[in-house]
Motif scaffolding. Structure first.
Motif, PDB file in Angstrom:
ATOM      1  N   THR A   1     -53.777  59.724 -51.673  1.00 11.22           N
ATOM      2  CA  THR A   1     -53.003  58.530 -51.183  1.00 11.22           C
ATOM      3  C   THR A   1     -52.622  58.630 -49.950  1.00 11.22           C
ATOM      4  O   THR A   1     -52.452  59.526 -49.455  1.00 11.22           O
ATOM      5  N   PHE A   2     -52.496  57.451 -49.566  1.00  6.50           N
ATOM      6  CA  PHE A   2     -52.064  57.329 -48.050  1.00  6.50           C
ATOM      7  C   PHE A   2     -50.532  57.353 -48.096  1.00  6.50           C
ATOM      8  O   PHE A   2     -49.737  56.793 -48.757  1.00  6.50           O
ATOM      9  N   VAL A   3     -50.076  58.224 -47.195  1.00  6.72           N
ATOM     10  CA  VAL A   3     -48.442  58.293 -47.022  1.00  6.72           C
ATOM     11  C   VAL A   3     -47.803  57.183 -46.130  1.00  6.72           C
ATOM     12  O   VAL A   3     -48.204  57.113 -44.672  1.00  6.72           O
ATOM     13  N   ASP A   4     -47.134  56.081 -46.607  1.00  6.55           N
ATOM     14  CA  ASP A   4     -46.669  54.799 -46.074  1.00  6.55           C
ATOM     15  C   ASP A   4     -45.511  55.404 -45.424  1.00  6.55           C
ATOM     16  O   ASP A   4     -44.394  55.430 -45.984  1.00  6.55           O
ATOM     17  N   GLU A   5     -45.478  55.495 -44.103  1.00  8.32           N
ATOM     18  CA  GLU A   5     -44.059  55.992 -43.414  1.00  8.32           C
ATOM     19  C   GLU A   5     -43.157  55.008 -43.268  1.00  8.32           C
ATOM     20  O   GLU A   5     -41.878  55.263 -43.604  1.00  8.32           O
ATOM     21  N   VAL A   6     -43.532  53.738 -43.033  1.00  5.91           N
ATOM     22  CA  VAL A   6     -42.475  52.639 -43.179  1.00  5.91           C
ATOM     23  C   VAL A   6     -41.854  52.462 -44.362  1.00  5.91           C
ATOM     24  O   VAL A   6     -40.718  52.518 -44.576  1.00  5.91           O
ATOM     25  N   ALA A   7     -42.510  52.506 -45.543  1.00  8.50           N
ATOM     26  CA  ALA A   7     -42.044  52.430 -46.782  1.00  8.50           C
ATOM     27  C   ALA A   7     -41.173  53.671 -47.161  1.00  8.50           C
ATOM     28  O   ALA A   7     -39.960  53.410 -47.811  1.00  8.50           O
ATOM     29  N   LEU A   8     -41.537  54.831 -46.816  1.00  6.97           N
ATOM     30  CA  LEU A   8     -40.671  55.863 -47.099  1.00  6.97           C
ATOM     31  C   LEU A   8     -39.315  56.009 -46.344  1.00  6.97           C
ATOM     32  O   LEU A   8     -38.495  56.320 -46.897  1.00  6.97           O
ATOM     33  N   CYS A   9     -39.628  55.795 -44.956  1.00 11.59           N
ATOM     34  CA  CYS A   9     -38.236  55.596 -44.249  1.00 11.59           C
ATOM     35  C   CYS A   9     -37.139  54.463 -45.014  1.00 11.59           C
ATOM     36  O   CYS A   9     -35.945  54.834 -44.998  1.00 11.59           O
ATOM     37  N   ALA A  10     -37.698  53.431 -45.296  1.00 14.46           N
ATOM     38  CA  ALA A  10     -36.867  52.610 -45.887  1.00 14.46           C
ATOM     39  C   ALA A  10     -36.288  53.168 -47.363  1.00 14.46           C
ATOM     40  O   ALA A  10     -35.159  52.882 -47.692  1.00 14.46           O
ATOM     41  N   THR A  11     -37.207  53.640 -48.157  1.00 17.80           N
ATOM     42  CA  THR A  11     -36.813  54.239 -49.377  1.00 17.80           C
ATOM     43  C   THR A  11     -35.680  55.318 -49.154  1.00 17.80           C
ATOM     44  O   THR A  11     -34.681  55.442 -50.120  1.00 17.80           O
ATOM     45  N   LEU A  12     -35.813  56.371 -48.343  1.00 14.55           N
ATOM     46  CA  LEU A  12     -35.208  57.377 -48.126  1.00 14.55           C
ATOM     47  C   LEU A  12     -34.176  57.126 -47.310  1.00 14.55           C
ATOM     48  O   LEU A  12     -33.139  58.001 -47.163  1.00 14.55           O
ATOM     49  N   GLU A  13     -34.037  55.959 -46.439  1.00 10.10           N
ATOM     50  CA  GLU A  13     -32.889  55.647 -45.612  1.00 10.10           C
ATOM     51  C   GLU A  13     -32.679  56.686 -44.687  1.00 10.10           C
ATOM     52  O   GLU A  13     -31.760  57.159 -44.074  1.00 10.10           O
ATOM     53  N   ILE A  14     -33.882  56.860 -43.862  1.00  2.85           N
ATOM     54  CA  ILE A  14     -33.935  57.764 -42.788  1.00  2.85           C
ATOM     55  C   ILE A  14     -34.848  57.323 -41.536  1.00  2.85           C
ATOM     56  O   ILE A  14     -35.651  56.071 -41.979  1.00  2.85           O
ATOM     57  N   SER A  15     -34.800  57.826 -40.499  1.00  2.32           N
ATOM     58  CA  SER A  15     -35.568  57.295 -39.450  1.00  2.32           C
ATOM     59  C   SER A  15     -36.897  58.099 -39.357  1.00  2.32           C
ATOM     60  O   SER A  15     -37.204  58.948 -40.264  1.00  2.32           O
ATOM     61  N   ARG A  16     -37.686  57.810 -38.439  1.00  3.99           N
ATOM     62  CA  ARG A  16     -39.183  58.301 -38.390  1.00  3.99           C
ATOM     63  C   ARG A  16     -39.027  59.823 -38.234  1.00  3.99           C
ATOM     64  O   ARG A  16     -39.849  60.423 -38.416  1.00  3.99           O
ATOM     65  N   THR A  17     -38.145  60.122 -37.134  1.00  2.00           N
ATOM     66  CA  THR A  17     -38.211  61.478 -36.692  1.00  2.00           C
ATOM     67  C   THR A  17     -38.208  62.481 -37.672  1.00  2.00           C
ATOM     68  O   THR A  17     -38.928  63.467 -37.778  1.00  2.00           O
ATOM     69  N   PRO A  18     -37.024  62.695 -38.868  1.00  2.72           N
ATOM     70  CA  PRO A  18     -37.199  63.494 -39.726  1.00  2.72           C
ATOM     71  C   PRO A  18     -38.193  63.394 -40.763  1.00  2.72           C
ATOM     72  O   PRO A  18     -38.923  64.435 -41.353  1.00  2.72           O
ATOM     73  N   LEU A  19     -38.840  62.047 -40.834  1.00  2.00           N
ATOM     74  CA  LEU A  19     -39.938  62.199 -41.819  1.00  2.00           C
ATOM     75  C   LEU A  19     -41.259  62.606 -41.222  1.00  2.00           C
ATOM     76  O   LEU A  19     -41.910  63.417 -41.862  1.00  2.00           O
ATOM     77  N   ARG A  20     -41.333  62.509 -39.794  1.00  2.00           N
ATOM     78  CA  ARG A  20     -42.568  63.099 -39.327  1.00  2.00           C
ATOM     79  C   ARG A  20     -42.675  64.620 -39.179  1.00  2.00           C
ATOM     80  O   ARG A  20     -43.495  65.324 -39.106  1.00  2.00           O
ATOM     81  N   GLU A  21     -41.266  64.967 -38.926  1.00  2.00           N
ATOM     82  CA  GLU A  21     -41.116  66.479 -39.214  1.00  2.00           C
ATOM     83  C   GLU A  21     -41.360  67.178 -40.548  1.00  2.00           C
ATOM     84  O   GLU A  21     -42.130  68.121 -40.733  1.00  2.00           O
ATOM     85  N   ALA A  22     -41.043  66.398 -41.445  1.00  2.00           N
ATOM     86  CA  ALA A  22     -41.426  66.791 -42.694  1.00  2.00           C
ATOM     87  C   ALA A  22     -42.807  66.517 -42.988  1.00  2.00           C
ATOM     88  O   ALA A  22     -43.534  67.454 -43.895  1.00  2.00           O
ATOM     89  N   LEU A  23     -43.576  65.664 -42.504  1.00  2.00           N
ATOM     90  CA  LEU A  23     -45.012  65.700 -42.754  1.00  2.00           C
ATOM     91  C   LEU A  23     -45.739  66.430 -41.938  1.00  2.00           C
ATOM     92  O   LEU A  23     -46.762  67.072 -42.613  1.00  2.00           O
ATOM     93  N   LYS A  24     -45.298  67.133 -40.740  1.00  2.00           N
ATOM     94  CA  LYS A  24     -46.064  68.076 -40.283  1.00  2.00           C
ATOM     95  C   LYS A  24     -45.632  69.500 -41.107  1.00  2.00           C
ATOM     96  O   LYS A  24     -46.632  70.519 -41.287  1.00  2.00           O
TER      97      LYS A  24
END
Length: 222
Positions: free
Chosen positions: A29-52
């Motif tokens: 599955t492709f991890v859709d960063e835009v959709a996840l940021c919207a769902t979790l109500e967070i910015s790209r920075t913590p999401l990208r750290e989590a993905l790392k």
């Protein structure tokens, strides 16, 4: 539900890890960063750290210019991981046999009684759960944080495969027999015997998985 700022990327990683293990984010599955940021109500920075974090754990893979995908476990991965985890958990059993107390043996005895009952009743999900508790108890008894951490990391990868080795013909009875052999060695404080029995147990899991895969292919081509 909005996540709190404290250790935000750890919370995001935990949430995504849970979704991966539950099958909500399936292998490939492709991890859709835009959709996840919207769902979790967070910015790209913590999401990208989590993905790392999840990429470092082997749960995700990053492809340049494409993004992150949920990792897929191959037959080669299984062939390479099982001998390693057999060595590691074998060492845990070795150390557990030296460390185990009489009180801890009683706790293990109760767990194995449950395992026997689940096996007799063919309750596979309950058997899996109790089986995991026994493995975790032996890892704790080894009291070696490096072994525990390495095994935990490898088990995350194996969890991606959603393995069903008990579906192999005769595997449930074989698995129970193997567990009882490990327990007998622990009760005898036989470190080498416990190590050998645990290694056999893990390697036979791989053999059972190979048989399950072979039968599934035969059904597909039949």
């Amino acid at each position: 539900m909005r996540l709190v700022p404290n250790s935000l990327h750890d919370e995001v990683a935990a949430r995504l890890r849970e979704q991966i293990f539950a099958g909500m984010l399936a292998p490939g599955t492709f991890v859709d960063e835009v959709a996840l940021c919207a769902t979790l109500e967070i910015s790209r920075t913590p999401l990208r750290e989590a993905l790392k974090v999840l990429t470092a754990e082997g749960l995700l893979r990053h492809e340049p210019r494409r993004g992150c995908f949920v990792n897929e476990v191959t037959e080669r991965d299984l062939d390479e991981i099982f001998p390693v985890i057999a060595l590691l958990e074998g060492r845990c059993a070795f150390e557990a046999a030296r460390n185990v107390s009489d009180a801890e043996l009683k706790e293990l005895d109760a767990m194995h009684d449950k395992l026997i009952r689940h096996a007799k009743a063919q309750r596979l999900n309950d058997y899996y759960a109790t089986n995991l508790l026994i493995h975790e108890a032996i890892i704790r008894l080894a009291d070696n944080r490096w072994l525990a951490q390495t095994i935990a990391d490898l088990r995350k990868i194996l969890k991606l495969a959603r393995l069903q080795q008990l579906r192999a013909p005769g595997r449930l009875a074989q698995s129970l027999s193997e567990h009882l052999a490990v327990f007998a060695a622990l009760k005898a404080r036989d470190s080498e015997g416990a190590e050998a029995a645990m290694r056999t147990h893990l390697l036979r899991q791989r053999e059972a998985l190979r048989e399950v895969g072979r039968r599934q292919k035969l059904r597909v081509t039949a």
